[in-house]
Design a protein around this motif. Structure first.
Motif: not given
Length: 107
Positions: A1-7, A9-13, A24-25
Protein backbone atom coordinates in the motif's frame (compact mmCIF):
# COMPACT_ATOMS: atom_id res chain seq x y z
CA UNK A 1 0.00 0.00 0.00
CA UNK A 2 1.29 3.46 -0.91
CA UNK A 3 0.13 6.33 1.32
CA UNK A 4 -1.73 9.19 -0.38
CA UNK A 5 0.07 12.53 -0.52
CA UNK A 6 -1.88 15.51 0.84
CA UNK A 7 -0.81 19.17 0.65
CA UNK A 8 -2.25 21.23 3.52
CA UNK A 9 -2.15 24.41 1.43
CA UNK A 10 -3.70 22.99 -1.74
CA UNK A 11 -7.34 22.55 -2.66
CA UNK A 12 -8.56 25.13 -0.16
CA UNK A 13 -12.34 25.42 0.04
CA UNK A 14 -14.10 28.38 -1.50
CA UNK A 15 -14.84 31.36 0.73
CA UNK A 16 -17.88 30.82 2.92
CA UNK A 17 -19.54 32.31 5.99
CA UNK A 18 -18.18 29.56 8.25
CA UNK A 19 -14.69 28.28 8.90
CA UNK A 20 -13.91 25.00 7.16
CA UNK A 21 -12.81 22.17 9.46
CA UNK A 22 -11.35 19.11 7.75
CA UNK A 23 -10.36 16.12 9.87
CA UNK A 24 -7.14 14.68 8.44
CA UNK A 25 -6.66 11.92 11.01
CA UNK A 26 -8.59 10.74 14.05
CA UNK A 27 -8.14 8.04 16.68
CA UNK A 28 -9.15 7.57 20.29
CA UNK A 29 -6.15 9.65 21.39
CA UNK A 30 -5.74 12.36 18.77
CA UNK A 31 -7.57 14.36 16.10
CA UNK A 32 -5.68 16.37 13.48
CA UNK A 33 -7.59 19.08 11.62
CA UNK A 34 -6.96 21.62 8.90
CA UNK A 35 -8.92 24.81 9.57
CA UNK A 36 -9.42 27.33 6.77
CA UNK A 37 -10.71 30.77 7.69
CA UNK A 38 -11.50 33.79 5.59
CA UNK A 39 -12.20 36.62 8.00
CA UNK A 40 -14.33 34.61 10.42
CA UNK A 41 -14.30 35.04 14.18
CA UNK A 42 -16.05 33.44 17.11
CA UNK A 43 -19.44 34.85 18.09
CA UNK A 44 -19.04 37.53 20.78
CA UNK A 45 -20.68 35.34 23.44
CA UNK A 46 -18.90 32.07 22.46
CA UNK A 47 -15.79 30.67 24.14
CA UNK A 48 -13.94 27.39 23.60
CA UNK A 49 -13.45 25.54 26.90
CA UNK A 50 -12.09 22.18 25.83
CA UNK A 51 -11.41 19.28 28.21
CA UNK A 52 -8.28 18.35 26.23
CA UNK A 53 -5.02 19.93 25.05
CA UNK A 54 -4.81 21.46 21.58
CA UNK A 55 -1.69 22.44 19.68
CA UNK A 56 -2.24 24.83 16.79
CA UNK A 57 0.13 26.05 14.07
CA UNK A 58 -0.59 28.83 11.64
CA UNK A 59 0.49 27.79 8.14
CA UNK A 60 -0.79 30.71 6.07
CA UNK A 61 -2.31 34.12 6.82
CA UNK A 62 -2.87 35.59 10.28
CA UNK A 63 -5.20 34.95 13.20
CA UNK A 64 -5.71 36.48 16.63
CA UNK A 65 -6.89 34.45 19.60
CA UNK A 66 -8.48 36.10 22.63
CA UNK A 67 -8.24 34.56 26.07
CA UNK A 68 -10.65 34.79 29.00
CA UNK A 69 -8.07 37.00 30.75
CA UNK A 70 -8.41 39.56 27.94
CA UNK A 71 -4.96 38.77 26.53
CA UNK A 72 -4.62 38.56 22.75
CA UNK A 73 -2.14 36.44 20.79
CA UNK A 74 -1.66 37.09 17.09
CA UNK A 75 -0.31 34.14 15.15
CA UNK A 76 1.57 34.66 11.92
CA UNK A 77 2.89 32.11 9.44
CA UNK A 78 4.94 29.49 11.24
CA UNK A 79 3.75 30.40 14.75
CA UNK A 80 2.42 27.68 17.03
CA UNK A 81 0.64 27.71 20.36
CA UNK A 82 -0.25 25.08 22.94
CA UNK A 83 -3.73 25.53 24.38
CA UNK A 84 -3.86 23.43 27.55
CA UNK A 85 -7.10 21.78 28.61
CA UNK A 86 -9.57 24.34 30.00
CA UNK A 87 -7.71 27.29 28.45
CA UNK A 88 -10.76 29.42 27.70
CA UNK A 89 -10.29 31.17 24.36
CA UNK A 90 -11.95 32.25 21.13
CA UNK A 91 -10.98 33.35 17.65
CA UNK A 92 -10.96 37.16 17.70
CA UNK A 93 -9.95 37.66 14.06
CA UNK A 94 -8.67 35.85 11.00
CA UNK A 95 -7.19 37.25 7.85
CA UNK A 96 -8.13 36.17 4.34
CA UNK A 97 -7.31 32.57 3.35
CA UNK A 98 -5.85 31.71 6.75
CA UNK A 99 -4.87 28.05 7.24
CA UNK A 100 -4.25 26.45 10.65
CA UNK A 101 -3.26 22.95 11.65
CA UNK A 102 -4.82 21.84 14.95
CA UNK A 103 -3.86 18.72 16.89
CA UNK A 104 -6.26 17.74 19.67
CA UNK A 105 -4.85 15.32 22.25
CA UNK A 106 -7.32 13.23 24.26
CA UNK A 107 -6.26 11.43 27.40
Amino acid sequence: MTPELFNLLAQLPLTSEAEDFQTLFESDLVRIERIVSDGQRSDPDFWYDQPHDEWVMLLRGEATLEFESGDLRTLREGDSLLLPARCVHRVAWTGPRTVRLAIHVFG
